[in-house]
Design an enzyme around this catalytic site. Structure first.
Site, PDB file in Angstrom:
ATOM      1  CD1 TRP A 129       0.000  -1.487   3.134  1.00  0.00           C
ATOM      2  CD2 TRP A 129       0.704   0.622   3.265  1.00  0.00           C
ATOM      3  NE1 TRP A 129       0.822  -1.403   4.230  1.00  0.00           N
ATOM      4  CE2 TRP A 129       1.265  -0.112   4.340  1.00  0.00           C
ATOM      5  CE3 TRP A 129       0.997   1.983   3.153  1.00  0.00           C
ATOM      6  CZ2 TRP A 129       2.118   0.466   5.278  1.00  0.00           C
ATOM      7  CZ3 TRP A 129       1.853   2.562   4.090  1.00  0.00           C
ATOM      8  CH2 TRP A 129       2.400   1.804   5.135  1.00  0.00           C
ATOM      9  CE  LYS A 153      -4.210  -9.635  -1.497  1.00  0.00           C
ATOM     10  NZ  LYS A 153      -3.992  -8.554  -0.515  1.00  0.00           N
ATOM     11  CG  HIS A 154      -2.747  -2.903  -4.877  1.00  0.00           C
ATOM     12  ND1 HIS A 154      -1.753  -2.664  -3.931  1.00  0.00           N
ATOM     13  CD2 HIS A 154      -2.620  -1.900  -5.788  1.00  0.00           C
ATOM     14  CE1 HIS A 154      -1.071  -1.591  -4.268  1.00  0.00           C
ATOM     15  NE2 HIS A 154      -1.573  -1.102  -5.389  1.00  0.00           N
ATOM     16  CB  ALA A 155      -2.139  -3.395   0.182  1.00  0.00           C
ATOM     17  CB  SER A 156      -6.830  -5.559   2.272  1.00  0.00           C
ATOM     18  OG  SER A 156      -6.120  -5.249   3.462  1.00  0.00           O
ATOM     19  N   GLY A 205       6.666  -6.656  -0.034  1.00  0.00           N
ATOM     20  CA  GLY A 205       5.916  -6.684   1.211  1.00  0.00           C
ATOM     21  C   GLY A 205       6.772  -7.129   2.379  1.00  0.00           C
ATOM     22  CD  GLU A 227      11.350  -3.848  -1.853  1.00  0.00           C
ATOM     23  OE1 GLU A 227      11.559  -4.041  -0.623  1.00  0.00           O
ATOM     24  OE2 GLU A 227      10.620  -2.955  -2.286  1.00  0.00           O
ATOM     25  CB  CYS A 261      11.007  -0.947   1.463  1.00  0.00           C
ATOM     26  SG  CYS A 261      10.751  -0.558  -0.278  1.00  0.00           S
ATOM     27  CD  GLU A 358      11.230  -2.286   6.776  1.00  0.00           C
ATOM     28  OE1 GLU A 358      11.263  -1.547   5.772  1.00  0.00           O
ATOM     29  OE2 GLU A 358      10.795  -3.450   6.753  1.00  0.00           O
TER      30      GLU A 358
END
Length: 458
Positions: A129, A153-156, A205, A227, A261, A358
């Site tokens: 996202w 398939k994208h983030a919800s 992700g 990644e 990231c 992270e």
């Protein structure tokens, strides 16, 4: 799928999810369209990709505002993201013919040997996202122009963005089915990867998600690119331009409200310039405007979800409890929205949370080192290896240090960034494979060796 504006905590109109029949129909369509799409002349595919760039620019404000509503991206950054997506389309439209040209090899005098780069089929992209448009287009542009077809398939929390990406390609003239968005939850992904019609998968992700996707892809003998984030070092050596390093360092830590990231996360500063850097860095962080992401002068917007804001705060508090010092920030802001202020923490124990994990928000960890050698050692003391940045007035020294940093990319006197012209990806727990440039384009192509022998020489 339910959606929420993270700046106001207000619910947005839900987006209808796809059921099992919808997913099957999408897979069938992708399989049906692939042969004719892959056989179209490269010039036609290049032109369609250039047309997609035009669609993006024509609708820049609409797309930017959608990202701002769905995940809180400051509007100026959202507009820049749309423009960057147009750039990646134009880049591959211009250079696809060069990137896909046959490689000719040495062979016997009576033969010709070459490598041909040919598409594989439908490729699944599982995307995050934080850069909801750019992450997808840097996958889609090279793969579509090379002759593959795409499934997303994208983030919800960004289903609206997922839908408009499919619309961009349709409006540009791509055939229906060349690129499709699956509005599904994560539980559907394993089955899609396992489907024999899907020929490869790429994921950007979390590390757990990457391991799960890699396990499934490996079991099915399908290529994958991962990644998985990073904890990038930002190394400031004793001969650095401290003022510039501090200014750019703030941008590197807080770009996209710190949710990147490749953000600078561990600031490793030589003792000779440490105090000067910290003073300048804190001053620059405190000067940032935190607020409504729809306002032009906002530098830092909300975190994309409440749980993400709480995660950042917990990491900061754990580090302070371990003995670190808070220089600025450190508490969620009162009022509506999931706002976390620009935060600087120093005197960090090397085993504290902000040193080892992270931190996906606008909180910077600053470390003092006594030498170049110690700086390199600390930079590499991480399970991640995505990017890095080195600051020095001696460019030869900068390149030498950059070569010793264990990561997929290192920038000298510049913040780490992705660029269509250069390969992007990580090592260690940051994943494997490359995106962008010629290298990224060839991750999901069949590098076919062809040997042509003169019949008269048999």
């Amino acid at each position: 799928m339910d959606r929420e504006n993270p700046a106001t905590e207000e619910s947005l109109e839900p987006v209808e999810t796809d059921d099992a029949d919808d997913v099957e129909a999408a897979l069938a369509l992708a399989d049906e369209v692939y042969p004719s799409w892959s056989e179209r002349r490269l010039e036609e595919r290049r032109q369609l990709l250039a047309d997609a760039a035009d669609v993006l620019r024509e609708n820049e404000e609409e797309y930017a505002q959608l990202m701002t509503r769905e995940m809180g991206k400051p509007i100026t950054g959202a507009r820049s993201e749309v423009e960057k997506c147009a750039w990646v389309c134009e880049h591959y439209a211009e250079y696809a013919e060069t990137y896909l040209a046959d490689d000719v090899h040495q062979s016997s005098p009576e033969a010709k040997a070459l490598t041909s780069y040919e598409p594989l089929g439908p490729i699944l992209a599982v995307m995050p996202w934080n850069y909801p448009l750019w992450q997808v287009f840097r996958f889609a542009a090279p793969n579509l122009v090379a002759g593959n077809v795409g499934l997303l398939k994208h983030a919800s929390n960004v289903p609206g963005t997922a839908e408009i990406i499919e619309e961009v390609f349709l409006e540009a003239g791509f055939p229906e089915g060349a690129f499709q968005s699956l509005i599904v939850g994560s539980d559907a992904i394993e089955g899609v990867i396992e489907d024999e019609r899907v020929r490869g998968v790429t994921l950007t992700g979390s590390e757990p998600a990457g391991r799960a996707v890699a396990e499934t892809a490996g079991r099915e003998l399908k290529p994958s690119v991962l990644e998985l984030g990073g904890s990038d070092p930002f190394v400031v050596l004793d001969d650095a331009d401290v003022e510039t390093a501090a200014e750019v360092g703030v941008q590197a830590r807080t770009l996209n409200s710190g949710q990147s990231c490749i953000a600078a996360k561990r600031f490793i500063v030589h003792d000779a310039v440490y105090d000067e850097f910290v003073d300048a860095f804190v001053e620059e962080m405190e000067a940032l405007t935190v607020g409504d992401p729809s306002e032009e002068d906002t530098d830092v917007g909300p975190q994309a979800r409440e749980d993400l804001m709480k995660d950042v705060h917990e990491q900061v508090q754990d580090t302070l409890d371990a003995g670190a010092t808070l220089e600025t920030g450190g508490e969620p802001l009162d009022g509506e929205g999931y706002y976390y202020p620009p935060t600087v923490v120093t005197d960090i124990p090397r085993d504290a949370t902000m040193a080892t994990d992270e931190v996906f928000g606008p909180a910077a960890a600053v470390f003092r080192v006594e030498s170049e050698e110690e700086a390199i050692g600390l930079a590499n003391d991480s399970s991640y290896g995505l990017g890095g940045s080195v600051w020095t007035e001696d460019l030869d020294r900068g390149e030498r240090v950059a070569r010793r940093v264990e990561s997929g990319c290192v920038f000298v006197n510049e913040l780490t960034k992705s660029d269509p012209r250069i390969p992007f990806g990580g090592v260690k727990n940051s994943g494997y494979g490359r995106e962008l440039s010629e290298h990224g384009m060839k991750e999901f192509l069949n590098e076919k060796t062809i040997w042509v022998q003169s019949a008269s020489d048999q």
